[in-house]
Scaffold this motif. Structure first.
Motif, PDB file in Angstrom:
ATOM      1  N   VAL A 155     -40.841  16.097 118.771  1.00 44.78           N
ATOM      2  CA  VAL A 155     -40.049  15.037 118.147  1.00 44.78           C
ATOM      3  C   VAL A 155     -40.916  14.186 117.229  1.00 44.78           C
ATOM      4  N   GLY A 156     -42.093  13.796 117.723  1.00 43.87           N
ATOM      5  CA  GLY A 156     -42.999  12.998 116.908  1.00 43.87           C
ATOM      6  C   GLY A 156     -43.494  13.745 115.685  1.00 43.87           C
ATOM      7  N   SER A 157     -43.710  15.047 115.837  1.00 43.27           N
ATOM      8  CA  SER A 157     -44.166  15.871 114.710  1.00 43.27           C
ATOM      9  C   SER A 157     -43.102  15.941 113.630  1.00 43.27           C
ATOM     10  N   ARG A 158     -41.850  16.146 114.038  1.00 40.06           N
ATOM     11  CA  ARG A 158     -40.766  16.191 113.054  1.00 40.06           C
ATOM     12  C   ARG A 158     -40.617  14.839 112.352  1.00 40.06           C
ATOM     13  N   ALA A 159     -40.818  13.763 113.086  1.00 38.12           N
ATOM     14  CA  ALA A 159     -40.719  12.430 112.487  1.00 38.12           C
ATOM     15  C   ALA A 159     -41.803  12.225 111.431  1.00 38.12           C
ATOM     16  N   HIS A 174     -38.661  23.116 105.140  1.00 37.79           N
ATOM     17  CA  HIS A 174     -38.687  24.439 105.772  1.00 37.79           C
ATOM     18  C   HIS A 174     -39.377  24.360 107.132  1.00 37.79           C
ATOM     19  N   LEU A 175     -40.446  23.577 107.213  1.00 42.37           N
ATOM     20  CA  LEU A 175     -41.113  23.383 108.496  1.00 42.37           C
ATOM     21  C   LEU A 175     -40.169  22.754 109.513  1.00 42.37           C
ATOM     22  N   LEU A 176     -39.390  21.779 109.064  1.00 39.44           N
ATOM     23  CA  LEU A 176     -38.433  21.136 109.966  1.00 39.44           C
ATOM     24  C   LEU A 176     -37.424  22.150 110.494  1.00 39.44           C
ATOM     25  N   ASP A 177     -36.952  23.017 109.610  1.00 36.91           N
ATOM     26  CA  ASP A 177     -35.981  24.048 110.028  1.00 36.91           C
ATOM     27  C   ASP A 177     -36.607  24.991 111.051  1.00 36.91           C
ATOM     28  N   LEU A 178     -37.815  25.462 110.769  1.00 40.41           N
ATOM     29  CA  LEU A 178     -38.482  26.397 111.670  1.00 40.41           C
ATOM     30  C   LEU A 178     -38.791  25.759 113.022  1.00 40.41           C
ATOM     31  N   SER A 179     -39.085  24.479 113.007  1.00 45.90           N
ATOM     32  CA  SER A 179     -39.448  23.798 114.253  1.00 45.90           C
ATOM     33  C   SER A 179     -38.289  23.718 115.234  1.00 45.90           C
ATOM     34  N   GLN A 180     -37.075  23.984 114.764  1.00 43.16           N
ATOM     35  CA  GLN A 180     -35.901  23.942 115.632  1.00 43.16           C
ATOM     36  C   GLN A 180     -35.678  25.266 116.368  1.00 43.16           C
ATOM     37  N   SER A 194     -36.205  28.273 118.942  1.00 42.61           N
ATOM     38  CA  SER A 194     -36.663  28.263 120.331  1.00 42.61           C
ATOM     39  C   SER A 194     -38.014  28.947 120.520  1.00 42.61           C
ATOM     40  N   ALA A 195     -38.332  29.921 119.676  1.00 38.47           N
ATOM     41  CA  ALA A 195     -39.591  30.652 119.820  1.00 38.47           C
ATOM     42  C   ALA A 195     -40.750  29.970 119.109  1.00 38.47           C
ATOM     43  N   VAL A 196     -40.479  28.851 118.451  1.00 43.55           N
ATOM     44  CA  VAL A 196     -41.505  28.175 117.653  1.00 43.55           C
ATOM     45  C   VAL A 196     -41.871  26.823 118.259  1.00 43.55           C
ATOM     46  N   ASP A 197     -43.162  26.619 118.432  1.00 43.36           N
ATOM     47  CA  ASP A 197     -43.689  25.326 118.866  1.00 43.36           C
ATOM     48  C   ASP A 197     -44.583  24.819 117.747  1.00 43.36           C
ATOM     49  N   LEU A 198     -44.036  23.938 116.909  1.00 43.16           N
ATOM     50  CA  LEU A 198     -44.769  23.434 115.745  1.00 43.16           C
ATOM     51  C   LEU A 198     -45.064  21.955 115.961  1.00 43.16           C
ATOM     52  N   ARG A 199     -46.354  21.629 115.956  1.00 47.69           N
ATOM     53  CA  ARG A 199     -46.740  20.241 116.170  1.00 47.69           C
ATOM     54  C   ARG A 199     -47.876  19.845 115.240  1.00 47.69           C
ATOM     55  N   VAL A 200     -47.943  18.547 114.977  1.00 45.57           N
ATOM     56  CA  VAL A 200     -48.929  17.996 114.049  1.00 45.57           C
ATOM     57  C   VAL A 200     -49.940  17.149 114.811  1.00 45.57           C
ATOM     58  N   VAL A 201     -51.215  17.352 114.487  1.00 46.49           N
ATOM     59  CA  VAL A 201     -52.270  16.498 115.026  1.00 46.49           C
ATOM     60  C   VAL A 201     -52.477  15.360 114.030  1.00 46.49           C
ATOM     61  N   PRO A 202     -52.093  14.150 114.376  1.00 40.94           N
ATOM     62  CA  PRO A 202     -52.154  13.045 113.406  1.00 40.94           C
ATOM     63  C   PRO A 202     -53.576  12.570 113.163  1.00 40.94           C
TER      64      PRO A 202
END
Length: 225
Positions: A211-215, A133-139, A141-149
Motif C-alpha cells: 500500500v505504501g509503495s503504491r502511494a 503500469h507499475l501500479l497495474d502490475l502491483s495489483q 496476485s503473483a506480483v509483490d512490488l515494493r519500493v525502498v524509500p
C-alpha cells in the motif's frame, strides 16, 4: 559461446546447461539471437522456466515490468543501434513479459530503490505511463512490488542490482544473475546464492509495504504532471 561471454569454468558451464535444460524451456527467444549478446539464451531460459523470480533494482525498471516506450527509450540511448535492431529488442522485451500472463505465472518479487522512480527515462509522459503500469502490475496476485524509500537509509542490498531465479523441478538449484558493463555473471554456488536470497529478505524489511509503495508511486506520477 556462453562460457566465453560469462567467463565460466567447465563445472559452472555444465551446471548452467543442466539448469536451462531442466527449466521449462520454450526456446522462443532464439528468434531474437541476432539482436542480443551471444549466450543470452541462458538468461531467457532461466527466466522462462523459473517458478519464482526475485529482482532488486537500483537504477531502472526491470525488463519484465517495462512499457514499450520506456524500453524503447533505453535501447535508443545505446549508440550504434539501428532502428530495426531497436524495435526487435523492444519486441523481445515485450515477449518476455508474456510469462506474467500465464495461468500459473512465476511468483515475482520486485524491490525498487526509490531512485528508480526519479530517473526520468523518455521524459515525463513516458515515465508517467511507466509508473501507472507499475501500479497495474502491483495489483496482480503473483506480483509483490515494493519500493525502498530514501528514508530507509542504508540497507542490504543497497547499490547492487541482481535477479534470483528459483525452480520447482527436483534437483534444480537457484541461480543468481548479476549484470555488469563488460560481462554478466551467473551464480549457483549454494553459499553465494544464500547471500543474495537473504538480501532480498532484508531489502523487503527496509521497503514500504504494498500500500505504501503504491502511494509513493502515485506521488511520483503527480509530481511529473
Amino acid at each position: 559461446m556462453a562460457a566465453d561471454l560469462y567467463q565460466l569454468d567447465g563445472s559452472e558451464t555444465e551446471r548452467l546447461t543442466r539448469l536451462v535444460r531442466e527449466a521449462r524451456s520454450r526456446g522462443w527467444w532464439h528468434d531474437y539471437t541476432d539482436v542480443v549478446p551471444a549466450g543470452s539464451a541462458t538468461f531467457y531460459g532461466l527466466e522462462d522456466g523459473a517458478a519464482r523470480v526475485s529482482h532488486h533494482s537500483v537504477g531502472l525498471i526491470p525488463g519484465l515490468f517495462q512499457t514499450a516506450a520506456y524500453a524503447r527509450s533505453l535501447v535508443a540511448s545505446v549508440s550504434g543501434v539501428s532502428k530495426d535492431t531497436m524495435e526487435r529488442r523492444v519486441a523481445l522485451r515485450m515477449r518476455r513479459q508474456l510469462l506474467l500472463q500465464r495461468p500459473n505465472p512465476p511468483a515475482t518479487t520486485v524491490l525498487l530503490d526509490e531512485a528508480v522512480l526519479h530517473r526520468r527515462i523518455g521524459g515525463s509522459v513516458v515515465m508517467c505511463d511507466q509508473l501507472r503500469h507499475l501500479l497495474d502490475l502491483s495489483q496482480r496476485s503473483a506480483v509483490d512490488l515494493r519500493v525502498v524509500p530514501f528514508s530507509a537509509g542504508a540497507y542490504s542490498p543497497a547499490g547492487v542490482g541482481f535477479t534470483v531465479f528459483e525452480f520447482n523441478a527436483v534437483g534444480v538449484t537457484p541461480v543468481v544473475f548479476t549484470e555488469h558493463l563488460s560481462r554478466n555473471t551467473f551464480i549457483d554456488e549454494p553459499d553465494e546464492v544464500a547471500v543474495y536470497r537473504s538480501s532480498i529478505v532484508d531489502g523487503g524489511v527496509a521497503a514500504l509495504d504494498a500500500v505504501g509503495s503504491r502511494a509513493l508511486i502515485t506521488e511520483r506520477i503527480e509530481a511529473l504532471h
